[in-house]
Design a protein around this motif. Structure first.
Motif: not given
Length: 589
Positions: A28-34, A47-54, A60-63
């Motif tokens: 899906g499209p990139p999420r904001r607010g990392l 282990g909750r780090y895994k929820s950040l996958a994607g 600055g426009g990077c993904e």
């Protein structure tokens, strides 16, 4: 010797389309607010780090795509992909308009990225060494000039709890800063970028020109061949180093796209001997030709030392397994009557291992063989007149290479370059003899023929190389899983862990680094996953399909579809070598 085909027997390409790079994890499209999400996770179980996958949108426009999380602080680092859009990266189209230019540009950028990453202990960037290879760690987009950097990030987690604030600094501040400093033209020396790309493009063009010139290798005048040590492939330093200068008889001129006319020694097709005293540069020259299948970085000294793309180094290898290889060209019979045209052993001797390796290389499509007597089996190389007089041929099963090396070229189009310091019998079969004296090459072919004209009493024991029998590996024997999970891992350049097996690659000398070994393992798995090895195709036919896949626009992506790791894209010959050394390999006939 081999035919290339992109279709299976039904006329359809086997397997599905490769997954695009970095498609692991949430789609899906990139999420904001990392940054906010990381602060929210502060103090949560690791282990909750895994929820950040994607995918995530960065300032600055990077993904940033988090491909694979990290199970705990002591597990391998998380795998992430940072993409800089083409308009942000800012590289002119002429720097990425062809595959070779994209490879060169990516190699230049990843080296800058590795230097920047060295300032942050949590970052791991695979930049490679002196060779310029297609690597998963940095890819330049063919359509838009975007730059994707893949790296490992050791995510912070004291006491197995997420340190959200430090993770935010790593992923949302330091990574974008790395991109700005290493992956954007505005922060780089444009002249150095262009020099790097031009150097690699010239090297690639020089290699492509060899067949049309009747050559298998080229060593430019002024090249610096010595290395710092056997463990350090960077150019040697200090006084007394001798720049290479071609003998007049072998000097050729090649016009390159960027450098224009370049002169150097052309190594002709056929049988070439490199002779000379000890410590005068024989093996150094052969080593340069051995690595000449790869392009090198500017300043390496071997930027314009190239070899035919299908060049394979051969050596003896006590203890390697051999599975159903036709070695009867070198082994006439065995005690006990075991067949030599369908030879198998779990523990080959020096002579049978070298015979098998040579036949396997020819089977895979090699057009040039490199052999150094220092690492060869003497009894497979030569049997002199005195030994022939003492041991009758009917009692000696081995037929030495000296008696079939000319047939290899005459009947099969396979040239050979040999370092030879102890056996003058090879002078009789050589088309060209180069003597190294104080690291300076001299053409001594005329003198060698005078010497060879004096009879020694030796009798030839064969007059032809009969060719090899194509084999069909059983795909079920190439299982990359262990305990139900994929397991492909390099142990330096010496070993490949592949499923339940450890493949010994110490004698496969054209592997550049550990990432190259990982690429070999992924390619082996891809052969099966894509159905290229299906029990019907020969190994050479499957390698043809692999070549086509890896040379295409999705070459890196094809291997990423097996596993997103740091790897360098391998040649068919190193893949074949690993397949042939896999204990447990089964071959169908």
């Amino acid at each position: 010797m081999r035919q290339r085909s992109g279709q299976d027997r039904r006329g359809q390409r086997p397997g599905g389309q490769p997954r695009q790079p970095g498609q692991s994890g949430r789609s899906g499209p990139p999420r904001r607010g990392l940054d906010r999400e990381l602060e929210r996770l502060d103090g949560a179980p690791y282990g909750r780090y895994k929820s950040l996958a994607g995918p995530w949108e960065l300032p600055g426009g990077c993904e940033l795509r988090i491909v694979r999380g990290q199970a705990d602080p002591y597990a391998p680092p998380a795998r992430v992909a940072l993409r800089v859009p083409g308009e942000r990266a800012g590289f002119p189209a002429e720097l990425w308009e062809s595959p070779v230019r994209r490879r060169a540009l990516a190699s230049h950028l990843v080296r800058h990225a590795a230097r920047e990453a060295a300032r942050v202990p949590a970052f791991r960037v695979d930049a490679g060494g002196q060779e310029v290879l297609d690597r998963a760690s940095c890819v330049v987009g063919a359509a838009d000039g975007s730059v994707t950097l893949r790296l490992g990030v050791a995510l912070p987690g004291p006491r197995r709890r997420i340190d959200g604030r430090e993770a935010r600094r790593l992923l949302c501040e330091r990574l974008p800063r790395l991109a700005e400093r290493a992956l954007c033209l505005s922060a780089l020396d444009e002249a150095a970028v262009r020099e790097f790309v031009a150097t690699v493009e010239d090297s690639d063009a020089l290699r492509a020109a060899l067949p049309g010139l009747g050559l298998v290798g080229f060593v430019a005048d002024g090249a610096m061949l010595p290395r710092r040590s056997g463990a350090d492939d960077r150019p040697a330093r200090g006084e007394g180093l001798v720049p290479f200068r071609s003998p007049d008889e072998l000097r050729v001129t090649v016009r390159l796209p960027n450098a224009g006319p370049v002169t150097g020694m052309g190594v002709p097709e056929g049988v070439t001997l490199i002779v000379g005293g000890g410590f005068h540069g024989k093996s150094t020259l052969l080593r340069a030709l051995e690595t000449g299948v790869w392009d090198h970085v500017p300043g390496d000294g071997r930027e314009r030392v190239v070899s035919h793309r299908d060049t394979v180094k051969i050596r003896a290898e006590d203890g390697r397994p051999v599975e159903r290889v036709d070695v009867h060209a070198f082994v006439d019979h065995l005690p006990g009557g075991a067949p030599t045209d369908d030879f198998s052993t779990p523990n080959a001797s020096g002579s049978t291992s070298q015979a098998a390796s040579l036949c396997e290389a020819v089977e895979a499509g090699a057009r040039v063989l490199l052999i150094d007597e220092d690492t060869a089996a003497t009894n497979l190389m030569i049997r002199d007149a005195r030994m022939q007089a003492l041991v009758a041929k009917e009692r000696e099963p081995l037929t030495p290479l000296v008696d079939s090396v000319r047939s290899l070229h005459r009947d099969h189009g396979v040239s050979t370059v040999l370092v030879m310091g102890g056996s003058g019998d090879y002078l009789e079969v050589a088309d060209r003899v180069v003597m190294m004296d104080g690291y300076r090459p001299f053409d001594v072919t005329g003198r060698a023929r005078e010497v060879a004209a004096r009879p020694t009493g030796r009798r030839a024991e064969a007059d032809s190389f009969p060719g090899v029998v194509a084999r069909r590996p059983d795909p079920s024997s190439l299982d990359a899983t262990a305990r139900g999970r994929p397991r492909i891992r390099a142990r330096g350049t010496d070993y490949l862990v592949f499923g339940e097996h450890e493949v010994d690659l110490r004698a496969v000398e054209q592997l550049a680094d550990a990432s190259h070994v990982t690429g070999v393992g992924l390619a082996m798995a891809l052969l099966v996953r894509r159905g290229f090895l299906d029990g019907r195709r020969t190994l050479a036919e499957a390698l043809d399909l692999l070549d086509e896949e890896l040379a295409g626009p999705e070459g890196v992506a094809a291997l990423l579809s097996v596993s997103d790791e740091d790897f360098a894209v391998p040649r068919r010959y190193e893949v074949a070598a690993a397949v042939n050394r896999l204990r447990g390999l089964r071959v169908l006939r």
